[in-house]
Design an enzyme around this catalytic site. Structure first.
Site, PDB file in Angstrom:
ATOM      1  N   CYS A 115       0.915  -1.272   0.082  1.00 50.69           N
ATOM      2  CA  CYS A 115      -0.086  -0.027   0.023  1.00 50.69           C
ATOM      3  C   CYS A 115       1.002   1.383  -0.002  1.00 50.69           C
ATOM      4  O   CYS A 115       0.472   2.328  -0.458  1.00 50.69           O
ATOM      5  CB  CYS A 115      -0.953   0.036   1.148  1.00 50.69           C
ATOM      6  SG  CYS A 115      -1.982  -1.567   1.205  1.00 50.69           S
ATOM      7  N   HIS A 255      -3.378   7.040   3.840  1.00 49.34           N
ATOM      8  CA  HIS A 255      -3.896   5.685   3.165  1.00 49.34           C
ATOM      9  C   HIS A 255      -5.467   5.163   3.593  1.00 49.34           C
ATOM     10  O   HIS A 255      -5.552   5.565   4.855  1.00 49.34           O
ATOM     11  CB  HIS A 255      -2.908   4.477   3.515  1.00 49.34           C
ATOM     12  CG  HIS A 255      -3.144   3.208   2.736  1.00 49.34           C
ATOM     13  ND1 HIS A 255      -3.700   2.813   1.490  1.00 49.34           N
ATOM     14  CD2 HIS A 255      -3.355   2.013   3.574  1.00 49.34           C
ATOM     15  CE1 HIS A 255      -3.825   1.776   1.391  1.00 49.34           C
ATOM     16  NE2 HIS A 255      -3.720   1.097   2.407  1.00 49.34           N
ATOM     17  N   ASN A 285     -10.177  -0.037   0.421  1.00 53.08           N
ATOM     18  CA  ASN A 285      -8.593   0.021   0.434  1.00 53.08           C
ATOM     19  C   ASN A 285      -8.226  -0.405  -1.096  1.00 53.08           C
ATOM     20  O   ASN A 285      -8.550  -1.453  -1.339  1.00 53.08           O
ATOM     21  CB  ASN A 285      -8.080  -0.754   1.566  1.00 53.08           C
ATOM     22  CG  ASN A 285      -6.677  -0.772   1.606  1.00 53.08           C
ATOM     23  OD1 ASN A 285      -5.907  -0.296   0.548  1.00 53.08           O
ATOM     24  ND2 ASN A 285      -6.054  -1.495   2.673  1.00 53.08           N
TER      25      ASN A 285
END
Ligand code: UT7
Length: 328
Positions: A115, A255, A285
């Site tokens: 990520c 994030h 996500n």
């Protein structure tokens, strides 16, 4: 290359049109809209169709970014794709993007930092440009996480989505866009978030497939704790390197894994809610694509304007983490 800096020339994003809502997931696993909303903040996510791979999403995002930058694909010297869901092990997704775009002069490679991939990619692009090696770089964060999601595992299947974001970076001797990047990692946490099957440790066999090792696994609660700590620290370090303070920032783009993580970071940084960008209710996500999709949206929605200071901060499998302060 003295005083040479990096300028953001354009951004773009692309999300597949199919929406998977929490109500849809209620029909697939034992979960509820109430649980997903209160524990994560996610309401829906985008899912690519069977024929669409990561490079297809990446190409659409790239076209949007190139259009804004006013550059042709042949003006690009390097393509970097940050992803944990490449079309295949090799050739790189970046090479497949190059082919589809016709970016014939570009060097191409993929970058694996989960990520945090986009921020790692930004550090690479900055170094390449400042060293004089490349002038124009196309940096992409793109994922089709739906393809590595175990749709029988309620612990993970409610969390992720598909999408892509892209940024075109060029050289400038004027106002620099990328003021600082801070990166970190700790491989001691490798077991908490991973895709165990299909690589050289557990090559794909009928048994690994039967054991569902080709799907993502996560110890969510443990990831949560470290994510809050490391993202807060990274955000602080990138600000320090840039010589800026939290109060100088127009917007922080964390994030988008969990609203509770975002709120915890905002509290640690003493940030008011209006300075923290949230879009995870729409997309979940999207791993390496998350921060660049959010930055593109924030720009297009005029949440930020030219000259504004923005900080991106991310955390992911590895563990990896990173933050960057940019001036639009
Ligand atoms: O992108 C990389 C970074 N990733 C992250 O940052 C993710 C970090 N982790 C998280 O976001 C959270 O830990 C989760 C959203 C994954 C889980 O939330 P949690 O508050 O940590 O829940 P938990 O794992 O402690 O589970 C609580 C309960 C469990 O039941 P028991 O054992 O207490 O009976 C789970 O089985 O919730 C249960 N559960 C669910 N229930 C309904 C787990 N998933 C679900 C679900 N629906 N989808």
């Amino acid at each position: 290359m003295e005083n040479c800096g990096v300028k953001i020339l354009g951004t773009g994003s692309y999300l597949p049109s199919r929406v998977l809502t929490n109500a849809d997931l209620e029909k697939m696993v034992q979960t509820s809209d109430e649980w997903i909303t209160t524990r994560t903040g996610i309401k829906e996510r985008r899912i690519a169709d069977d024929k669409t791979a990561t490079s297809d999403l990446a190409v659409e995002a790239a076209k949007n970014a190139l259009k804004e930058a006013g550059l042709a694909p042949t003006d690009i010297d390097a393509i970097i794709v940050a992803t944990v869901t490449p079309d295949m092990f090799f050739p790189s997704t970046a090479c497949l993007v190059q082919k589809q775009l016709g970016a014939s002069k570009a060097a191409c490679f993929d970058l694996s930092a989960a990520c945090t991939g986009f921020i790692y990619g930004l550090a690479c692009a900055k170094s390449f440009i400042e060293s004089g090696m490349f002038s124009n770089i196309l940096l992409i964060g793109a994922e089709t996480l739906s393809k590595i999601t175990d749709w029988n595992d309620r612990n993970t299947c409610v969390l992720f989505g598909d999408g892509a974001g892209a940024m075109v970076l060029g050289r400038t001797s004027g106002q620099k866009s990328v003021l600082s990047v801070h990166l970190g990692a700790d491989g001691n946490y490798e077991s908490l978030l991973k895709l165990p099957g299909g690589g050289s440790r557990n090559p794909a066999t009928a048994k690994t497939v039967e054991e569902r090792l080709h799907f993502m696994k996560m110890e969510g609660r443990e990831v949560f704790k470290v994510a809050v700590m490391k993202m807060s620290e990274a955000a602080e370090k990138a600000l320090e390197i840039a010589g800026k303070k939290t109060g100088d920032l127009a917007l922080v783009i964390p994030h988008q894994a969990n609203l509770r993580i975002i709120e915890a970071i905002a509290k640690r940084m003493a940030l008011p809610a209006e300075k923290v960008y949230v879009n995870l209710h729409k997309y979940g996500n999207v791993s390496a694509a998350t921060t660049i999709i959010a930055l593109d949206e924030a720009r297009k929605e005029s949440r930020v304007k030219p000259g504004d200071l923005v900080e991106l901060v991310a955390f992911g499998g590895g563990f990896t983490w990173g933050a960057t302060v940019i001036q639009l």
